[in-house]
Design a protein around this motif. Structure first.
Motif, PDB file in Angstrom:
ATOM      1  N   MET A   1       0.802  -1.218   0.000  1.00  0.00           N
ATOM      2  CA  MET A   1       0.000   0.000   0.000  1.00  0.00           C
ATOM      3  C   MET A   1       0.835   1.269   0.000  1.00  0.00           C
ATOM      4  N   GLY A   2       2.137   1.156   0.113  1.00  0.00           N
ATOM      5  CA  GLY A   2       2.988   2.330   0.129  1.00  0.00           C
ATOM      6  C   GLY A   2       3.266   2.850  -1.269  1.00  0.00           C
ATOM      7  N   VAL A   3       3.854   4.041  -1.324  1.00  0.00           N
ATOM      8  CA  VAL A   3       4.251   4.612  -2.612  1.00  0.00           C
ATOM      9  C   VAL A   3       5.353   3.767  -3.234  1.00  0.00           C
ATOM     10  N   GLU A   4       6.278   3.267  -2.391  1.00  0.00           N
ATOM     11  CA  GLU A   4       7.349   2.392  -2.847  1.00  0.00           C
ATOM     12  C   GLU A   4       7.113   0.974  -2.322  1.00  0.00           C
TER      13      GLU A   4
ATOM     14  N   LEU B   1       7.947   9.583  22.182  1.00  0.00           N
ATOM     15  CA  LEU B   1       8.344   8.999  20.896  1.00  0.00           C
ATOM     16  C   LEU B   1       7.444   9.548  19.799  1.00  0.00           C
ATOM     17  N   TRP B   2       8.023   9.711  18.606  1.00  0.00           N
ATOM     18  CA  TRP B   2       7.291  10.282  17.460  1.00  0.00           C
ATOM     19  C   TRP B   2       7.769   9.593  16.189  1.00  0.00           C
ATOM     20  N   MET B   3       6.843   9.199  15.322  1.00  0.00           N
ATOM     21  CA  MET B   3       7.210   8.707  13.997  1.00  0.00           C
ATOM     22  C   MET B   3       6.152   9.134  12.998  1.00  0.00           C
ATOM     23  N   HIS B   4       6.547   9.154  11.718  1.00  0.00           N
ATOM     24  CA  HIS B   4       5.745   9.809  10.689  1.00  0.00           C
ATOM     25  C   HIS B   4       5.915   9.075   9.369  1.00  0.00           C
ATOM     26  N   ASN B   5       4.818   8.989   8.627  1.00  0.00           N
ATOM     27  CA  ASN B   5       4.859   8.581   7.226  1.00  0.00           C
ATOM     28  C   ASN B   5       4.212   9.694   6.425  1.00  0.00           C
ATOM     29  N   GLY B   6       4.900  10.166   5.403  1.00  0.00           N
ATOM     30  CA  GLY B   6       4.378  11.242   4.584  1.00  0.00           C
ATOM     31  C   GLY B   6       5.462  12.248   4.256  1.00  0.00           C
ATOM     32  N   LEU B   7       5.072  13.493   4.040  1.00  0.00           N
ATOM     33  CA  LEU B   7       6.057  14.512   3.699  1.00  0.00           C
ATOM     34  C   LEU B   7       5.445  15.897   3.776  1.00  0.00           C
TER      35      LEU B   7
END
Length: 282
Positions: free
Chosen positions: A34-37, A109-115
């Motif tokens: 499901m990801g872009v890559e 804690l912090w994490m991210h998917n996107g831009l």
């Protein structure tokens, strides 16, 4: 883009979630659906709380997750009731350890998917809005880490949903000033060691995928033959960029423009909207 998971519930070996499912996070590092890559090999990270009240431990590396022996060693010997896992596909910033997620500040804690679209054009303005006392804590060059420290500046430790809304609004307003359309794409997980907040939002209303597990007691009723479900507390939840397997009824898509809170006693779902400065819109 990236893939990530956030786990809260019965303490388990990290490997039980990271490696063992049919479509585990490690499998997704090579075969994302499901990801872009398809391949997410630009580094990885795990962050876990060794016990309640303790600050989190973090392991990050620039190599791909699928062949990292240190990750395997730690995951097969470490138990936690709250942990994050992240595999990175760079959107243009360097492949280096300081750019790998999750990011940590104290107990957070912090994490991210996107831009952030065209981040290079507005990076300086965004970074200058970070609290000067926190600015030196920015170690890498990613938009994700700047977003974290902006949220910290805007009150993350007291009001996570409000701080993320103010961060998102500031990014959109700044991008608007530079003529950048649809600047923000984000699924974010943040934790203080007791609760997890998970956000799904994009400026264009077409956010990256995000799923949360069905309540464990409902899954036991659907799949009484699945032995490991009987080992988990009713409060156990997983939030993931994409499902870890094909178990019928296990995965529910997080709605567009929303955030969820997972905490002892259950979870709640809320609408999410960026908070823009007075008189401004994105």
């Amino acid at each position: 883009m990236c893939r990530w998971i956030a786990y809260s519930g019965t303490p388990v070996l990290l490997s039980r979630v990271l490696f063992q499912p049919e479509h585990s996070l490690i499998d997704q590092s090579l075969h994302s659906r499901m990801g872009v890559e398809t391949t997410n090999g630009d580094g990885f990270g795990v962050g876990w709380y060794p016990q309640e009240g303790a600050d989190p431990a973090v392991l990050r590396d620039v190599g791909p997750a699928w062949n990292n022996r240190n990750l395997q060693e730690i995951a097969h010997h470490t138990r936690s009731g709250l942990f994050f896992g992240h595999i990175r596909a760079s959107t243009g910033t360097a492949v280096q350890q300081s750019n790998c997620h999750p990011f940590r500040h104290g107990r957070w804690l912090w994490m991210h998917n996107g831009l952030i679209s065209e981040f290079r054009r507005i990076r300086r303005r965004l970074a200058l809005a970070v609290d000067p006392e926190r600015f030196a804590d920015i170690e890498g060059s990613t938009d994700s880490e700047v977003m974290f420290h902006l949220a910290m500046t805007f009150g993350l430790t007291d009001d996570p949903p409000g701080a993320v809304a103010r961060m998102a609004g500031f990014v959109e307003t700044t991008a608007q000033d530079h003529g950048i359309a649809h600047p923000l794409q984000m699924t974010i997980a943040v934790s203080d060691g007791r609760r997890i907040w998970a956000f799904r939002y994009s400026s264009e209303g077409r956010s990256r995928s995000l799923y949360v597990t069905t309540r464990i007691e409902a899954l036991r009723a659907l799949h009484p033959e699945v032995w490991f479900l009987h080992e988990l507390s009713d409060e156990t939840r997983l939030v993931v960029s994409e499902p870890l397997g094909g178990m019928v009824g296990a995965w529910n898509e997080v709605p567009e423009s929303s955030y969820g809170v997972i905490e002892p006693g259950g979870g709640t779902l809320h609408d999410f909207r960026p908070a823009h400065a007075a008189g401004r819109t994105a």
